[in-house]
Motif scaffolding. Sequence first.
Motif, PDB file in Angstrom:
ATOM      1  N   LEU A 275       0.833  -1.210   0.000  1.00 28.56           N
ATOM      2  CA  LEU A 275       0.000   0.000   0.000  1.00 28.56           C
ATOM      3  C   LEU A 275       0.861   1.252   0.000  1.00 28.56           C
ATOM      4  O   LEU A 275       0.524   2.254  -0.660  1.00 28.56           O
ATOM      5  CB  LEU A 275      -0.917  -0.008   1.226  1.00 28.56           C
ATOM      6  N   LEU A 276       1.980   1.208   0.708  1.00 26.93           N
ATOM      7  CA  LEU A 276       2.884   2.359   0.738  1.00 26.93           C
ATOM      8  C   LEU A 276       3.506   2.602  -0.631  1.00 26.93           C
ATOM      9  O   LEU A 276       3.623   3.755  -1.082  1.00 26.93           O
ATOM     10  CB  LEU A 276       3.966   2.102   1.787  1.00 26.93           C
ATOM     11  N   VAL A 277       3.895   1.530  -1.307  1.00 25.56           N
ATOM     12  CA  VAL A 277       4.486   1.664  -2.649  1.00 25.56           C
ATOM     13  C   VAL A 277       3.469   2.244  -3.627  1.00 25.56           C
ATOM     14  O   VAL A 277       3.788   3.098  -4.458  1.00 25.56           O
ATOM     15  CB  VAL A 277       5.003   0.294  -3.127  1.00 25.56           C
ATOM     16  N   GLU A 278       2.230   1.784  -3.525  1.00 27.52           N
ATOM     17  CA  GLU A 278       1.189   2.279  -4.431  1.00 27.52           C
ATOM     18  C   GLU A 278       0.930   3.765  -4.235  1.00 27.52           C
ATOM     19  O   GLU A 278       0.486   4.452  -5.173  1.00 27.52           O
ATOM     20  CB  GLU A 278      -0.102   1.494  -4.215  1.00 27.52           C
ATOM     21  N   ALA A 279       1.186   4.267  -3.036  1.00 27.69           N
ATOM     22  CA  ALA A 279       0.954   5.683  -2.774  1.00 27.69           C
ATOM     23  C   ALA A 279       2.075   6.562  -3.319  1.00 27.69           C
ATOM     24  O   ALA A 279       1.909   7.784  -3.382  1.00 27.69           O
ATOM     25  CB  ALA A 279       0.811   5.917  -1.273  1.00 27.69           C
ATOM     26  N   HIS A 280       3.226   5.976  -3.716  1.00 24.75           N
ATOM     27  CA  HIS A 280       4.331   6.742  -4.270  1.00 24.75           C
ATOM     28  C   HIS A 280       4.310   6.659  -5.802  1.00 24.75           C
ATOM     29  O   HIS A 280       3.424   6.071  -6.409  1.00 24.75           O
ATOM     30  CB  HIS A 280       5.665   6.237  -3.699  1.00 24.75           C
ATOM     31  N   HIS A 281       5.350   7.219  -6.414  1.00 28.38           N
ATOM     32  CA  HIS A 281       5.372   7.295  -7.889  1.00 28.38           C
ATOM     33  C   HIS A 281       5.607   5.917  -8.489  1.00 28.38           C
ATOM     34  O   HIS A 281       5.956   4.953  -7.803  1.00 28.38           O
ATOM     35  CB  HIS A 281       6.446   8.285  -8.362  1.00 28.38           C
ATOM     36  N   ASP A 282       5.427   5.829  -9.790  1.00 29.24           N
ATOM     37  CA  ASP A 282       5.458   4.534 -10.474  1.00 29.24           C
ATOM     38  C   ASP A 282       6.842   3.924 -10.572  1.00 29.24           C
ATOM     39  O   ASP A 282       6.979   2.765 -10.969  1.00 29.24           O
ATOM     40  CB  ASP A 282       4.872   4.682 -11.889  1.00 29.24           C
ATOM     41  N   GLY A 283       7.872   4.651 -10.221  1.00 27.22           N
ATOM     42  CA  GLY A 283       9.226   4.119 -10.371  1.00 27.22           C
ATOM     43  C   GLY A 283       9.654   3.199  -9.251  1.00 27.22           C
ATOM     44  O   GLY A 283      10.820   2.786  -9.215  1.00 27.22           O
ATOM     45  N   VAL A 284       8.764   2.837  -8.334  1.00 26.86           N
ATOM     46  CA  VAL A 284       9.119   1.983  -7.194  1.00 26.86           C
ATOM     47  C   VAL A 284       8.717   0.546  -7.498  1.00 26.86           C
ATOM     48  O   VAL A 284       7.564   0.279  -7.852  1.00 26.86           O
ATOM     49  CB  VAL A 284       8.426   2.454  -5.899  1.00 26.86           C
ATOM     50  N   THR A 285       9.668  -0.366  -7.369  1.00 23.25           N
ATOM     51  CA  THR A 285       9.371  -1.796  -7.528  1.00 23.25           C
ATOM     52  C   THR A 285       9.411  -2.459  -6.152  1.00 23.25           C
ATOM     53  O   THR A 285      10.215  -2.091  -5.304  1.00 23.25           O
ATOM     54  CB  THR A 285      10.388  -2.469  -8.452  1.00 23.25           C
ATOM     55  N   PHE A 286       8.543  -3.433  -5.971  1.00 19.87           N
ATOM     56  CA  PHE A 286       8.419  -4.094  -4.664  1.00 19.87           C
ATOM     57  C   PHE A 286       8.524  -5.594  -4.860  1.00 19.87           C
ATOM     58  O   PHE A 286       7.884  -6.172  -5.743  1.00 19.87           O
ATOM     59  CB  PHE A 286       7.081  -3.715  -4.011  1.00 19.87           C
ATOM     60  N   GLU A 287       9.330  -6.233  -4.010  1.00 19.65           N
ATOM     61  CA  GLU A 287       9.549  -7.677  -4.110  1.00 19.65           C
ATOM     62  C   GLU A 287       9.537  -8.289  -2.710  1.00 19.65           C
ATOM     63  O   GLU A 287      10.120  -7.723  -1.768  1.00 19.65           O
ATOM     64  CB  GLU A 287      10.894  -7.953  -4.795  1.00 19.65           C
ATOM     65  N   VAL A 288       8.866  -9.431  -2.584  1.00 18.30           N
ATOM     66  CA  VAL A 288       8.808 -10.167  -1.313  1.00 18.30           C
ATOM     67  C   VAL A 288       9.351 -11.569  -1.551  1.00 18.30           C
ATOM     68  O   VAL A 288       8.971 -12.229  -2.520  1.00 18.30           O
ATOM     69  CB  VAL A 288       7.370 -10.253  -0.760  1.00 18.30           C
TER      70      VAL A 288
ATOM     71  N   ALA B 221      14.141   9.317  -1.044  1.00 18.60           N
ATOM     72  CA  ALA B 221      14.491   9.012  -2.434  1.00 18.60           C
ATOM     73  C   ALA B 221      13.771   9.945  -3.386  1.00 18.60           C
ATOM     74  O   ALA B 221      14.349  10.435  -4.374  1.00 18.60           O
ATOM     75  CB  ALA B 221      14.145   7.556  -2.742  1.00 18.60           C
ATOM     76  N   ALA B 222      12.485  10.215  -3.127  1.00 20.79           N
ATOM     77  CA  ALA B 222      11.729  11.118  -3.990  1.00 20.79           C
ATOM     78  C   ALA B 222      12.253  12.542  -3.900  1.00 20.79           C
ATOM     79  O   ALA B 222      12.213  13.297  -4.885  1.00 20.79           O
ATOM     80  CB  ALA B 222      10.250  11.082  -3.602  1.00 20.79           C
ATOM     81  N   ARG B 223      12.790  12.921  -2.733  1.00 18.78           N
ATOM     82  CA  ARG B 223      13.278  14.282  -2.555  1.00 18.78           C
ATOM     83  C   ARG B 223      14.653  14.467  -3.181  1.00 18.78           C
ATOM     84  O   ARG B 223      14.918  15.478  -3.854  1.00 18.78           O
ATOM     85  CB  ARG B 223      13.335  14.625  -1.066  1.00 18.78           C
ATOM     86  N   HIS B 224      15.541  13.501  -2.980  1.00 23.09           N
ATOM     87  CA  HIS B 224      16.936  13.672  -3.400  1.00 23.09           C
ATOM     88  C   HIS B 224      17.235  13.064  -4.769  1.00 23.09           C
ATOM     89  O   HIS B 224      18.225  13.433  -5.390  1.00 23.09           O
ATOM     90  CB  HIS B 224      17.871  13.047  -2.365  1.00 23.09           C
TER      91      HIS B 224
ATOM     92  N   VAL C 249      15.734  -0.781   0.966  1.00 21.27           N
ATOM     93  CA  VAL C 249      15.273   0.239   0.010  1.00 21.27           C
ATOM     94  C   VAL C 249      16.514   0.780  -0.687  1.00 21.27           C
ATOM     95  O   VAL C 249      17.442   1.267  -0.038  1.00 21.27           O
ATOM     96  CB  VAL C 249      14.505   1.370   0.712  1.00 21.27           C
ATOM     97  N   ARG C 250      16.511   0.717  -2.035  1.00 20.04           N
ATOM     98  CA  ARG C 250      17.722   1.071  -2.794  1.00 20.04           C
ATOM     99  C   ARG C 250      17.319   1.959  -3.974  1.00 20.04           C
ATOM    100  O   ARG C 250      16.356   1.664  -4.690  1.00 20.04           O
ATOM    101  CB  ARG C 250      18.395  -0.212  -3.283  1.00 20.04           C
ATOM    102  N   ASN C 251      18.042   3.066  -4.152  1.00 17.79           N
ATOM    103  CA  ASN C 251      17.766   3.969  -5.282  1.00 17.79           C
ATOM    104  C   ASN C 251      19.071   4.580  -5.765  1.00 17.79           C
ATOM    105  O   ASN C 251      20.083   4.595  -5.053  1.00 17.79           O
ATOM    106  CB  ASN C 251      16.791   5.071  -4.865  1.00 17.79           C
ATOM    107  N   GLU C 252      19.056   5.098  -6.994  1.00 16.63           N
ATOM    108  CA  GLU C 252      20.247   5.747  -7.539  1.00 16.63           C
ATOM    109  C   GLU C 252      20.538   7.018  -6.763  1.00 16.63           C
ATOM    110  O   GLU C 252      19.623   7.700  -6.289  1.00 16.63           O
ATOM    111  CB  GLU C 252      20.033   6.086  -9.016  1.00 16.63           C
ATOM    112  N   LEU C 253      21.841   7.295  -6.624  1.00 16.91           N
ATOM    113  CA  LEU C 253      22.236   8.501  -5.909  1.00 16.91           C
ATOM    114  C   LEU C 253      21.817   9.735  -6.691  1.00 16.91           C
ATOM    115  O   LEU C 253      21.943   9.794  -7.923  1.00 16.91           O
ATOM    116  CB  LEU C 253      23.746   8.528  -5.685  1.00 16.91           C
ATOM    117  N   GLY C 254      21.321  10.713  -5.937  1.00 11.86           N
ATOM    118  CA  GLY C 254      20.958  11.986  -6.552  1.00 11.86           C
ATOM    119  C   GLY C 254      21.793  13.080  -5.945  1.00 11.86           C
ATOM    120  O   GLY C 254      22.967  13.227  -6.221  1.00 11.86           O
ATOM    121  N   ASP C 255      21.197  13.830  -5.046  1.00 10.10           N
ATOM    122  CA  ASP C 255      21.884  14.908  -4.353  1.00 10.10           C
ATOM    123  C   ASP C 255      22.924  14.320  -3.407  1.00 10.10           C
ATOM    124  O   ASP C 255      22.590  13.578  -2.495  1.00 10.10           O
ATOM    125  CB  ASP C 255      20.864  15.730  -3.559  1.00 10.10           C
TER     126      ASP C 255
END
Length: 375
Positions: A263-276, A302-305, A326-332
């Motif tokens: 539910l948390l992933v669905e509330a964020h943007h489409d670029g989030v993938t979820f795996e269990v 992640a969405a901010r930076h 939780v893993r994302n590409e480095l931004g700021d």
Amino acid sequence: MGKRERPLLPDTIAPSWLVVQLLGTAAVVVVLLTVRESQGWIWVAYGVCGVCWLGFVVAAPLSPRLATLLLAVATVPPSLTLGWAEDSSAIVLAVVTVSRFATLTGPSVAAIVGVVGLDVALAAFPGLLVGSSLVVVFGNVGVLLVLMLLGLNRRQYEVQADQAAALLEQTKLAQSEHARAAALDERTRIAREIHDVLAHSLGALGVHLEVAEALLAEKSDVDGALGRVRLSRRLAADGLAEARDAVAALRSDVPSLAEALRLLVEAHHDGVTFEVSGEQRPLPSAVVVSLVAVAREALTNAARHAPGRPVSLRLRFTPAEVRLRVRNELGDPARSEDTGGFGLTGMRERLALAGGTLTAGPDDGHWTVEAVVGA
């Protein structure tokens, strides 16, 4: 179903010991009224037995030790007169007194055997001295021994019943203490949940509002103050979301960890993938709320930076632990752990309370946040 009818009579009219003593008293009175003996000392012996029996009945609820002593004395006269009596009065009194004495739970088994052993000796030797037949003598001895064994059997039943009642009472006390301890633990958990949810959000909110007030009052910096107010607004929204999660957990309405993260992933943007992965299992609400809060903060950062860049969220169950990454590409590169309502420090504190640990930092061109809770 129809209404269950109540029985016309109770299961028990009176306690068994009361029934025995009433019947025993009636037997003693009848014997004393119907006895036919030519020797005066036998009348005296019967009288002593009757007085001691009545004393036992009266003293039993008031002084158990005195009652036991009186009943032990009451067994002696009929045993002594068995070899001399001209009718069956002695054996009736022996049956009443010896059988009742052997059922008492106050004296030890050794004491009961000792008293009945004395009665057996008093029944055997006088009979042999006056020339009674061996059949009569050993018959009287056998009657006394059988009465003792039957009484001890009944005594064992009553002892077990008393032990069962005591064990039941101890079990109730233990259950009461367990319920009290559980209630105290629940109150402590509720206090911790409220503190954890409100302390970080409201504390950070107060700091930003103070800064905004200072910017307006001292520097007239409207833009800076407006930025602080906007940040405070987001902090308030994050705190409200965390409070709702905590309340849901306290009400046992919180979904499973995987469902809450989905539910948390669905509330964020489409670029989030979820795996269990791994075999899912129920987790304590404190663990669920903590890991969901970590995921929310990590996704928000992640969405901010690194806006618009892919984010992967992975939940893995193992027999020994639950691991959230939780893993994302480095931004700021100047990523701050204190810009969110929860923050890395808040994440670590919350996870520590739930028995977990948190690691966060750059990793091969990515920013990785990983929470591990033993389960």
